[in-house]
Design a protein around this motif. Structure first.
Motif, PDB file in Angstrom:
ATOM      1  N   PRO A   1       2.185   3.687   6.961  1.00 23.46           N
ATOM      2  CA  PRO A   1       2.695   4.807   7.766  1.00 23.46           C
ATOM      3  C   PRO A   1       2.951   6.030   6.887  1.00 23.46           C
ATOM      4  CG  PRO A   1       4.142   2.882   7.892  1.00 23.46           C
ATOM      5  CD  PRO A   1       3.155   2.615   6.821  1.00 23.46           C
ATOM      6  N   LYS A   2       2.548   7.191   7.411  1.00 26.02           N
ATOM      7  CA  LYS A   2       2.679   8.435   6.625  1.00 26.02           C
ATOM      8  C   LYS A   2       4.135   8.731   6.274  1.00 26.02           C
ATOM      9  CE  LYS A   2      -1.413  11.102   7.542  1.00 26.02           C
ATOM     10  NZ  LYS A   2      -2.173  11.505   8.700  1.00 26.02           N
ATOM     11  N   ASP A   3       5.065   8.432   7.218  1.00 28.30           N
ATOM     12  CA  ASP A   3       6.461   8.772   6.931  1.00 28.30           C
ATOM     13  C   ASP A   3       7.030   7.921   5.799  1.00 28.30           C
ATOM     14  OD1 ASP A   3       6.345   6.552   8.597  1.00 28.30           O
ATOM     15  OD2 ASP A   3       8.248   7.001   9.588  1.00 28.30           O
ATOM     16  N   GLU A   4       6.556   6.681   5.669  1.00 29.08           N
ATOM     17  CA  GLU A   4       7.028   5.820   4.565  1.00 29.08           C
ATOM     18  C   GLU A   4       6.478   6.326   3.228  1.00 29.08           C
ATOM     19  OE1 GLU A   4       9.235   3.505   5.077  1.00 29.08           O
ATOM     20  OE2 GLU A   4       8.673   2.096   6.648  1.00 29.08           O
ATOM     21  N   VAL A   5       5.204   6.744   3.241  1.00 27.73           N
ATOM     22  CA  VAL A   5       4.610   7.290   2.015  1.00 27.73           C
ATOM     23  C   VAL A   5       5.390   8.536   1.597  1.00 27.73           C
ATOM     24  CG1 VAL A   5       2.534   8.330   1.010  1.00 27.73           C
ATOM     25  CG2 VAL A   5       2.319   6.359   2.546  1.00 27.73           C
ATOM     26  N   GLN A   6       5.681   9.395   2.577  1.00 28.83           N
ATOM     27  CA  GLN A   6       6.425  10.623   2.290  1.00 28.83           C
ATOM     28  C   GLN A   6       7.813  10.296   1.726  1.00 28.83           C
ATOM     29  OE1 GLN A   6       5.219  13.631   2.310  1.00 28.83           O
ATOM     30  NE2 GLN A   6       7.174  14.572   1.739  1.00 28.83           N
ATOM     31  N   ALA A   7       8.474   9.306   2.321  1.00 27.96           N
ATOM     32  CA  ALA A   7       9.823   8.932   1.856  1.00 27.96           C
ATOM     33  C   ALA A   7       9.761   8.388   0.432  1.00 27.96           C
ATOM     34  CB  ALA A   7      10.430   7.906   2.808  1.00 27.96           C
ATOM     35  N   ASP A   8       8.725   7.608   0.121  1.00 30.97           N
ATOM     36  CA  ASP A   8       8.553   7.089  -1.237  1.00 30.97           C
ATOM     37  C   ASP A   8       8.381   8.248  -2.224  1.00 30.97           C
ATOM     38  OD1 ASP A   8       8.726   4.422  -1.911  1.00 30.97           O
ATOM     39  OD2 ASP A   8       6.563   4.104  -2.113  1.00 30.97           O
ATOM     40  N   LYS A   9       7.553   9.227  -1.845  1.00 36.72           N
ATOM     41  CA  LYS A   9       7.327  10.392  -2.721  1.00 36.72           C
ATOM     42  C   LYS A   9       8.636  11.157  -2.929  1.00 36.72           C
ATOM     43  CE  LYS A   9       3.762  12.919  -1.429  1.00 36.72           C
ATOM     44  NZ  LYS A   9       2.798  13.491  -0.478  1.00 36.72           N
ATOM     45  N   GLU A  10       9.393  11.328  -1.851  1.00 39.62           N
ATOM     46  CA  GLU A  10      10.660  12.065  -1.973  1.00 39.62           C
ATOM     47  C   GLU A  10      11.649  11.330  -2.873  1.00 39.62           C
ATOM     48  OE1 GLU A  10      11.847  13.020   2.043  1.00 39.62           O
ATOM     49  OE2 GLU A  10      10.109  14.334   2.291  1.00 39.62           O
TER      50      GLU A  10
ATOM     51  N   TYR B   1       0.789  -1.232   0.000  1.00 39.43           N
ATOM     52  CA  TYR B   1       0.000   0.000   0.000  1.00 39.43           C
ATOM     53  C   TYR B   1       0.822   1.284   0.000  1.00 39.43           C
ATOM     54  CZ  TYR B   1      -3.897  -3.133   1.095  1.00 39.43           C
ATOM     55  OH  TYR B   1      -4.837  -4.126   1.053  1.00 39.43           O
ATOM     56  N   VAL B   2       2.027   1.261   0.558  1.00 39.27           N
ATOM     57  CA  VAL B   2       2.802   2.510   0.639  1.00 39.27           C
ATOM     58  C   VAL B   2       3.030   3.096  -0.754  1.00 39.27           C
ATOM     59  CG1 VAL B   2       5.123   3.414   1.157  1.00 39.27           C
ATOM     60  CG2 VAL B   2       3.874   2.130   2.885  1.00 39.27           C
ATOM     61  N   GLY B   3       3.433   2.239  -1.695  1.00 39.18           N
ATOM     62  CA  GLY B   3       3.682   2.709  -3.061  1.00 39.18           C
ATOM     63  C   GLY B   3       2.417   3.225  -3.731  1.00 39.18           C
ATOM     64  N   ILE B   4       1.306   2.520  -3.498  1.00 37.94           N
ATOM     65  CA  ILE B   4       0.032   2.934  -4.116  1.00 37.94           C
ATOM     66  C   ILE B   4      -0.354   4.330  -3.627  1.00 37.94           C
ATOM     67  CG2 ILE B   4      -2.448   2.411  -4.223  1.00 37.94           C
ATOM     68  CD1 ILE B   4      -1.626  -0.603  -3.967  1.00 37.94           C
ATOM     69  N   GLN B   5      -0.274   4.535  -2.307  1.00 35.53           N
ATOM     70  CA  GLN B   5      -0.663   5.840  -1.750  1.00 35.53           C
ATOM     71  C   GLN B   5       0.294   6.939  -2.209  1.00 35.53           C
ATOM     72  OE1 GLN B   5      -3.412   6.644  -0.407  1.00 35.53           O
ATOM     73  NE2 GLN B   5      -2.855   8.754   0.110  1.00 35.53           N
TER      74      GLN B   5
ATOM     75  N   ARG C   1       9.702  -0.191  -0.175  1.00 36.84           N
ATOM     76  CA  ARG C   1       9.604   0.633   1.040  1.00 36.84           C
ATOM     77  C   ARG C   1       8.234   0.387   1.674  1.00 36.84           C
ATOM     78  NH1 ARG C   1      12.438   4.763   2.816  1.00 36.84           N
ATOM     79  NH2 ARG C   1      13.451   5.380   0.882  1.00 36.84           N
ATOM     80  N   GLY C   2       8.203   0.171   2.980  1.00 32.32           N
ATOM     81  CA  GLY C   2       6.945  -0.126   3.669  1.00 32.32           C
ATOM     82  C   GLY C   2       6.771  -1.629   3.781  1.00 32.32           C
ATOM     83  N   GLN C   3       5.962  -2.063   4.748  1.00 35.96           N
ATOM     84  CA  GLN C   3       5.862  -3.502   5.011  1.00 35.96           C
ATOM     85  C   GLN C   3       4.520  -3.861   5.622  1.00 35.96           C
ATOM     86  OE1 GLN C   3       8.979  -4.386   7.820  1.00 35.96           O
ATOM     87  NE2 GLN C   3       8.311  -2.826   9.250  1.00 35.96           N
ATOM     88  N   LEU C   4       4.207  -5.170   5.580  1.00 34.82           N
ATOM     89  CA  LEU C   4       3.041  -5.756   6.253  1.00 34.82           C
ATOM     90  C   LEU C   4       1.713  -5.121   5.833  1.00 34.82           C
ATOM     91  CD1 LEU C   4       4.578  -5.991   9.856  1.00 34.82           C
ATOM     92  CD2 LEU C   4       4.214  -7.902   8.282  1.00 34.82           C
ATOM     93  N   SER C   5       1.663  -4.591   4.614  1.00 38.27           N
ATOM     94  CA  SER C   5       0.456  -3.904   4.114  1.00 38.27           C
ATOM     95  C   SER C   5       0.020  -2.759   5.023  1.00 38.27           C
ATOM     96  CB  SER C   5      -0.714  -4.885   3.913  1.00 38.27           C
ATOM     97  OG  SER C   5      -0.410  -5.778   2.874  1.00 38.27           O
TER      98      SER C   5
END
Ligand SMILES: [Zn+2]
Length: 318
Positions: A207-216, A55-59, A200-204
């Motif tokens: 977390p907002k910080d992981e989404v932010q890191a993916d965007k960055e 989900y982190v990548g999708i978001q 990046r991100g785990q266990l479906s």
């Protein structure tokens, strides 16, 4: 200059297209966003949700598609926020709902095959082939923990640019992959398109910080590729060769290491036991390495993922 046409849309500068494309012979409609920059430049593709429970990548892809404006861009940015839509809407753990296939094992696909084959064929022919560079966002599935890292294909025609894209990812490790088939970024790499896969991100979880890191990470790669103005950053990487040990039994899994742990040959990864608590298998490391990805659910499945680890090849001096 001739206008580029993608998925039936003429890419004219300054417009943002939001649409779906139908996968022939299925009920699947894939959402896509094309942001056409006001200035000329490369066409870059970002996909997420090839594994639909990551989900982190999708978001991150959804948020980027709403936050980047044509005035910010030189070139075109294509975003597919949810490639495996039917898996998402039926909450599979990352398999295509209609045929139970792993979408990231069937590229470049087959337009006359089953649903996953048709979907891969459309993604490859309509989007990937038209890209000058490609970023594929993945995360840990519902049963997987992982540390952030990125892949590129070492033996691909555009590996130099792909490695520079990997260096823009804010993570300590990268895998120089030897896999040249089946995966979306692997197949794209061998077609000469510089491509990276970011984990990046785990266990479906989301977390907002992981989404932010993916965007960055994506924005930083877009700066490197010249789509967005500004200085890009590079992060030194320890380069790994990747190995996976699949589970030899179905049963209950008791891992003893955490992702990110360094281990030595002979160390115990964990144990599989039966439903009476009796040991079936002890997983032992047969090399030194670092654990980057592992099954973290009690349920483990024969021939399915158990541990994925990297053997250190070299450390960047940059
Ligand atoms: Zn994945």
């Amino acid at each position: 200059m001739a206008k580029i046409n993608i998925a039936g849309h003429e890419l004219s500068s300054g417009k943002t297209i939001k649409d779906h494309i139908h996968v022939d012979g299925t009920e699947i409609h894939i959402p896509h966003i094309i942001i056409c920059g006001e200035k000329p430049g490369k066409t870059v593709l970002v996909t997420a949700g090839i594994h639909n429970a990551e989900y982190v990548g999708i978001q991150a892809a959804i948020e980027l598609s709403n936050e980047i404006s044509p005035k910010d861009l030189s070139g075109n940015l294509i975003i597919i926020p949810l490639a495996n839509r039917s898996g998402f809407e039926n909450r599979t753990m990352s398999l295509v709902y209609e045929d139970g296939k792993n979408l990231n094992r069937v590229f470049p696909g087959d337009k006359d095959g089953s649903a996953a084959d048709r979907l891969a064929s459309l993604l490859f022919d309509v989007f990937i082939k038209n890209a000058d560079a490609y970023i594929d966002l993945h995360s840990g599935d519902g049963y997987e923990t992982l540390i952030p890292y990125a892949y590129y294909v070492g033996a691909s025609p555009a590996s130099d640019i792909a490695k520079k894209m990997v260096d823009c990812v804010n993570a300590s490790y990268c895998v120089k992959s030897t896999c040249t088939t089946e995966g979306a970024y692997n197949t794209a790499s061998m077609a000469g398109i510089p491509s990276v896969l970011i984990e990046r991100g785990q266990l479906s979880l989301l977390p907002k910080d992981e989404v932010q890191a993916d965007k960055e990470d994506v924005l930083n790669i877009l700066k490197f590729l010249g789509l967005i103005e500004g200085e890009y950053k590079t992060y030194p990487k320890t380069e790994l060769r990747e190995f996976s040990d699949d589970a030899p039994f179905t049963g209950c899994w008791y891992p003893e290491k955490k992702v990110g742990d360094k281990f030595s040959k002979g160390d115990k990864f964990g144990e599989i036991r039966d439903y009476f608590g009796r040991p079936l298998h002890t997983a032992i490391a047969d090399t030194d390495g670092v654990l980057i990805h592992q099954c973290s659910s009690l349920s483990i499945i024969k021939n399915g993922p158990m541990v994925t680890y990297g053997v250190i090849q070299k450390q960047d001096a940059c």
